[in-house]
Design an enzyme around this catalytic site. Structure first.
Site, short mmCIF file in Angstrom:
data_model
loop_
_atom_site.label_atom_id
_atom_site.label_comp_id
_atom_site.label_asym_id
_atom_site.label_seq_id
_atom_site.Cartn_x
_atom_site.Cartn_y
_atom_site.Cartn_z
N SER A 102 -5.37 11.58 0.11
CA SER A 102 -5.21 12.18 1.35
C SER A 102 -4.05 13.14 1.42
O SER A 102 -4.39 14.07 1.94
CB SER A 102 -4.89 11.00 2.22
OG SER A 102 -3.71 10.34 1.98
N LYS A 105 0.78 -1.22 -0.11
CA LYS A 105 0.26 -0.07 0.15
C LYS A 105 0.74 1.37 0.00
O LYS A 105 0.67 2.24 -0.45
CB LYS A 105 -0.90 -0.03 1.03
CG LYS A 105 -1.86 1.23 1.34
CD LYS A 105 -3.08 1.19 0.43
CE LYS A 105 -3.72 2.57 0.43
NZ LYS A 105 -3.93 3.23 1.91
#
Ligand code: KPL
Length: 297
Positions: free
Chosen positions: A253, A184
């Site tokens: 984000s 990730k």
């Protein structure tokens, strides 16, 4: 069950919505009194995938996580991990759903590692104001125990998997969450700094061949550093492209942080790659450049 969510950002709010759906009333642990009061007064504003808005009842406090809490969802920014961990009770299942490298190591030093699970999610959500969240794209959530041999009936990852699945949010369990965390991180290294620097949504990165080349070189460099740490990853850049397509409409984000004038999580992504590189005696020019450029923002 009394469930506390430490870190009421986009992901914390998204999972609060999931838990309310499952019949729970989660407790947000906020840093700012103003935000805790706003949750009490207004509830959680949740815009679902169909664009429908609901107001959900949640509780909120500031300060330490109450001692009678049964489980904690930990969603603070990576640079707040150590200070927020000091406010957690010991001996209850903690699920860290955070971006970046190094969070598990920090938590395992401060808490009982047998109570610790890590998770990753590619569900896309945007925080709006102090109390609202917009769920923008479905993805996948993977959980695993910090002690990989755990995954027994009462392991923290299984407890959290049961809580989320029974609330209508299916998750996958893995016995190698550390590799998943690295995978990730590769996706975040390949997407987040570029969206922040170029002010683009995830899908827009695919439109520029020269940017794609820079993204690929940065991710391949990080993949080599991962190998030096004993984590063998393949096809990371293909995954970056896939996530850009799957979350095309997402504001990453990091771009959300930059637009809101907040500190970014670049240190736990390119910063960690640079540090590992230094320890391995290897230069990391692409990751170092992205680190410096995002810092300069
Ligand atoms: O995790 C993400 C983030 O924004 O931090 C991705 C997967 C890139 C989705 O936006």
């Amino acid at each position: 069950m009394r469930i506390a969510i430490v870190g009421p950002g986009a992901i914390g709010r998204l999972f609060a919505g999931v838990l309310v759906n499952g019949g729970h009333r989660p407790l947000f642990v906020c840093r700012r009194e103003e935000q805790a009061q706003a949750f009490f007064r207004d509830g959680l504003g949740f815009v679902d995938l169909a664009g429908e808005e609901k107001r959900l009842r949640v509780e909120a406090v500031t300060g330490d996580v109450p001692a009678d809490t049964d489980a904690v969802l930990f969603t603070v920014k990576s640079y707040d991990t150590a200070s927020a961990a000091a406010k957690l009770p010991q001996g209850i299942p903690i699920l860290s759903l955070q971006n970046g490298l190094g969070n598990g190591e920090t938590l395992a030093k401060q808490l009982d590692p047998a109570c610790l699970a890590l998770g990753l999610t590619t569900h896309g959500a945007t925080a709006e104001g102090d109390t609202n969240v917009h769920y923008k794209g479905a993805g996948l959530t993977v959980l695993g125990d910090w002690y990989p041999q755990n995954l027994g009936k009462n392991s923290p990852a299984r407890i959290w998997a049961e809580l989320l699945t029974s609330s209508g949010h299916p998750v996958t369990l893995t016995d190698d969450i550390r590799t998943e965390v690295w995978k990730k991180a590769m996706v975040n290294i390949g997407i987040n700094p570029f969206t922040a620097l170029y002010r683009k949504q995830n899908g827009e990165l695919l439109d520029s061949p020269s940017l794609l080349r820079l993204m690929r070189l940065t991710v391949e460099e990080a993949e080599r550093i991962a190998a030096g740490e004993g984590v063998v990853l393949t096809n990371s850049f293909a995954r970056v492209l896939e996530v850009c397509r799957q979350t095309a409409a997402n504001t990453s984000s990091m771009l959300q942080d930059v637009l809101a004038g907040r500190r970014t999580e670049i240190e736990s992504l390119c910063g960690v790659i640079e540090t590992f590189g230094r320890n391995q005696g290897t230069e990391t020019p692409y990751n170092t450049a992205m680190l410096e450029l995002v810092r300069a923002l």
